[in-house]
Scaffold this motif. Sequence first.
Motif, PDB file in Angstrom:
ATOM      1  N   PHE A 198       0.748  -1.219  -0.047  1.00 40.61           N
ATOM      2  CA  PHE A 198       0.108   0.124  -0.063  1.00 40.61           C
ATOM      3  C   PHE A 198       1.075   1.251  -0.199  1.00 40.61           C
ATOM      4  CE2 PHE A 198      -2.048   3.274   2.785  1.00 40.61           C
ATOM      5  CZ  PHE A 198      -3.019   3.657   2.024  1.00 40.61           C
ATOM      6  N   MET A 199       1.810   1.486   1.022  1.00 40.44           N
ATOM      7  CA  MET A 199       2.602   2.563   1.089  1.00 40.44           C
ATOM      8  C   MET A 199       3.642   2.459  -0.348  1.00 40.44           C
ATOM      9  SD  MET A 199       3.880   2.888   5.010  1.00 40.44           S
ATOM     10  CE  MET A 199       4.705   1.444   5.121  1.00 40.44           C
ATOM     11  N   ALA A 200       4.058   1.684  -0.792  1.00 35.87           N
ATOM     12  CA  ALA A 200       5.013   1.474  -1.854  1.00 35.87           C
ATOM     13  C   ALA A 200       4.066   2.173  -3.118  1.00 35.87           C
ATOM     14  CB  ALA A 200       5.626   0.404  -2.229  1.00 35.87           C
ATOM     15  N   ILE A 201       2.939   1.642  -3.409  1.00 32.82           N
ATOM     16  CA  ILE A 201       2.036   2.325  -4.528  1.00 32.82           C
ATOM     17  C   ILE A 201       1.926   3.684  -4.440  1.00 32.82           C
ATOM     18  CG2 ILE A 201      -0.271   2.245  -5.226  1.00 32.82           C
ATOM     19  CD1 ILE A 201      -0.335  -0.895  -4.717  1.00 32.82           C
ATOM     20  N   LEU A 202       1.442   4.247  -3.111  1.00 34.57           N
ATOM     21  CA  LEU A 202       1.455   5.596  -2.995  1.00 34.57           C
ATOM     22  C   LEU A 202       2.807   6.527  -2.981  1.00 34.57           C
ATOM     23  CD1 LEU A 202      -1.266   5.883   0.019  1.00 34.57           C
ATOM     24  CD2 LEU A 202      -1.522   6.315  -2.397  1.00 34.57           C
ATOM     25  N   ILE A 203       3.584   5.684  -2.644  1.00 33.67           N
ATOM     26  CA  ILE A 203       4.957   6.466  -2.773  1.00 33.67           C
ATOM     27  C   ILE A 203       5.272   6.786  -4.391  1.00 33.67           C
ATOM     28  CG2 ILE A 203       7.646   6.369  -2.759  1.00 33.67           C
ATOM     29  CD1 ILE A 203       7.157   5.406   0.321  1.00 33.67           C
ATOM     30  N   PHE A 204       5.110   5.671  -5.087  1.00 29.96           N
ATOM     31  CA  PHE A 204       5.090   6.033  -6.651  1.00 29.96           C
ATOM     32  C   PHE A 204       4.394   6.955  -7.133  1.00 29.96           C
ATOM     33  CE2 PHE A 204       8.123   2.401  -6.458  1.00 29.96           C
ATOM     34  CZ  PHE A 204       8.841   2.299  -7.872  1.00 29.96           C
ATOM     35  N   ILE A 205       3.142   6.619  -6.759  1.00 33.04           N
ATOM     36  CA  ILE A 205       2.061   7.963  -7.003  1.00 33.04           C
ATOM     37  C   ILE A 205       2.430   9.315  -6.956  1.00 33.04           C
ATOM     38  CG2 ILE A 205      -0.238   8.858  -6.828  1.00 33.04           C
ATOM     39  CD1 ILE A 205      -1.083   5.963  -6.481  1.00 33.04           C
ATOM     40  N   ARG A 206       2.946   9.312  -5.634  1.00 27.65           N
ATOM     41  CA  ARG A 206       3.366  10.808  -5.318  1.00 27.65           C
ATOM     42  C   ARG A 206       4.808  11.235  -5.827  1.00 27.65           C
ATOM     43  NH1 ARG A 206      -0.184  14.154  -2.813  1.00 27.65           N
ATOM     44  NH2 ARG A 206       1.668  15.014  -1.276  1.00 27.65           N
ATOM     45  N   HIS A 207       5.403  10.337  -6.475  1.00 28.65           N
ATOM     46  CA  HIS A 207       6.891  10.574  -7.044  1.00 28.65           C
ATOM     47  C   HIS A 207       6.552  10.640  -8.629  1.00 28.65           C
ATOM     48  CE1 HIS A 207       8.305  10.011  -3.124  1.00 28.65           C
ATOM     49  NE2 HIS A 207       9.584  10.445  -3.509  1.00 28.65           N
ATOM     50  N   ARG A 208       5.358  11.085  -9.050  1.00 25.25           N
ATOM     51  CA  ARG A 208       5.338  10.982 -10.524  1.00 25.25           C
ATOM     52  C   ARG A 208       6.279  11.945 -11.254  1.00 25.25           C
ATOM     53  NH1 ARG A 208       0.025  11.364  -8.582  1.00 25.25           N
ATOM     54  NH2 ARG A 208      -0.114  13.524  -9.411  1.00 25.25           N
ATOM     55  N   GLU A 209       6.185  13.217 -10.633  1.00 24.90           N
ATOM     56  CA  GLU A 209       7.031  14.195 -11.282  1.00 24.90           C
ATOM     57  C   GLU A 209       8.570  13.610 -11.092  1.00 24.90           C
ATOM     58  OE1 GLU A 209       6.061  17.796  -9.480  1.00 24.90           O
ATOM     59  OE2 GLU A 209       4.248  17.750 -10.305  1.00 24.90           O
ATOM     60  N   ASN A 210       9.053  13.094  -9.892  1.00 27.58           N
ATOM     61  CA  ASN A 210      10.381  12.742  -9.867  1.00 27.58           C
ATOM     62  C   ASN A 210      10.665  11.752 -10.773  1.00 27.58           C
ATOM     63  OD1 ASN A 210       9.089  13.300  -6.950  1.00 27.58           O
ATOM     64  ND2 ASN A 210      11.078  13.928  -6.853  1.00 27.58           N
ATOM     65  N   ILE A 211      10.045  10.686 -11.093  1.00 29.39           N
ATOM     66  CA  ILE A 211       9.894   9.731 -12.062  1.00 29.39           C
ATOM     67  C   ILE A 211      10.212  10.242 -13.349  1.00 29.39           C
ATOM     68  CG2 ILE A 211       8.959   7.636 -13.251  1.00 29.39           C
ATOM     69  CD1 ILE A 211       7.637   7.064 -10.568  1.00 29.39           C
ATOM     70  N   ALA A 212       9.525  11.250 -13.922  1.00 34.90           N
ATOM     71  CA  ALA A 212       9.699  11.898 -15.258  1.00 34.90           C
ATOM     72  C   ALA A 212      11.185  12.439 -15.093  1.00 34.90           C
ATOM     73  CB  ALA A 212       8.453  13.006 -15.524  1.00 34.90           C
ATOM     74  N   ARG A 213      11.368  13.161 -14.159  1.00 33.92           N
ATOM     75  CA  ARG A 213      12.652  13.954 -14.115  1.00 33.92           C
ATOM     76  C   ARG A 213      13.659  12.979 -14.201  1.00 33.92           C
ATOM     77  NH1 ARG A 213      10.111  17.626 -10.549  1.00 33.92           N
ATOM     78  NH2 ARG A 213      10.943  16.682  -8.859  1.00 33.92           N
ATOM     79  N   LEU A 214      13.545  11.870 -13.553  1.00 29.33           N
ATOM     80  CA  LEU A 214      14.588  10.635 -13.441  1.00 29.33           C
ATOM     81  C   LEU A 214      14.974  10.063 -14.764  1.00 29.33           C
ATOM     82  CD1 LEU A 214      13.810   8.629 -10.223  1.00 29.33           C
ATOM     83  CD2 LEU A 214      15.932   9.738 -10.895  1.00 29.33           C
ATOM     84  N   LEU A 215      13.674  10.198 -15.675  1.00 24.83           N
ATOM     85  CA  LEU A 215      13.909   9.262 -16.998  1.00 24.83           C
ATOM     86  C   LEU A 215      14.530  10.509 -17.944  1.00 24.83           C
ATOM     87  CD1 LEU A 215      10.087   7.793 -17.252  1.00 24.83           C
ATOM     88  CD2 LEU A 215      12.413   6.557 -17.072  1.00 24.83           C
ATOM     89  N   LYS A 216      14.307  11.577 -17.582  1.00 26.65           N
ATOM     90  CA  LYS A 216      14.996  12.721 -18.587  1.00 26.65           C
ATOM     91  C   LYS A 216      16.413  12.891 -18.114  1.00 26.65           C
ATOM     92  CE  LYS A 216      10.638  15.161 -19.552  1.00 26.65           C
ATOM     93  NZ  LYS A 216       9.902  16.359 -19.410  1.00 26.65           N
ATOM     94  N   GLY A 217      16.758  12.465 -17.002  1.00 25.56           N
ATOM     95  CA  GLY A 217      18.340  12.609 -16.318  1.00 25.56           C
ATOM     96  C   GLY A 217      18.410  14.018 -15.622  1.00 25.56           C
ATOM     97  N   GLU A 218      17.169  14.664 -15.324  1.00 25.52           N
ATOM     98  CA  GLU A 218      17.093  16.146 -14.784  1.00 25.52           C
ATOM     99  C   GLU A 218      16.793  16.012 -13.143  1.00 25.52           C
ATOM    100  OE1 GLU A 218      14.149  17.695 -17.113  1.00 25.52           O
ATOM    101  OE2 GLU A 218      15.114  17.789 -18.919  1.00 25.52           O
TER     102      GLU A 218
END
Length: 216
Positions: free
Chosen positions: A178-198
Amino acid sequence: MESLASAVYLTLAIAVVGGYLLGSIPFGLIATRLGGAGDIRQIGSGNIGATNVLRSGRKDLALITLLGDAGKGVVAVLLARYLTHGNPMVIALAGGAAFLGHLFPVWLKFKGGKGVATFYGVLLSAAWPVGALAAITWLAMAAIFRISSLAALTAAVLAAPFAIATDQPRPILGLAIFMAILIFIRHRENIARLLKGEEPKIGKKKPAEPAPAEAP
């Protein structure tokens, strides 16, 4: 029989509602305001967590935020453990409620943090082997890559396997998922920046948004 059921429901309500209210305490905002650093919501990413508090340049306030956000998860779980003599289901519900409280605090119009420190506090107190392994994962990833979000996401995705490997009760496994799923949802913008190397590295300020071009 009715009195016993009423006592069970009351205990459950205290554990869950108490956990949520504890989780809702915005230690990052309180620490920066009392520490003279202003409103943390106006700094960096605007997040109320320890990583963004660190961008204010105040390591002391970031440490206070980290301990406070983790500590409220610990207190919520220990309260549930005390009230129920260690019932895993109630412990998981109280821990999950504290985690939700941090993400969606009633005091801040349900606009809270990303939950990483509270995630560790809940896991360490609900199932310390899982919390310890998740914390070690974060430290290792942070030391190698110097990116807080990447470390947190890695630890979150491994929490459930850690729970299985250490033979935790099903409610604790469900809590980790449960917590892992919400952490991924809350880190959507971070994930996008990680994929861009930013994605900014630990201790560095988030790049300012470019100013809009003036009309000719």
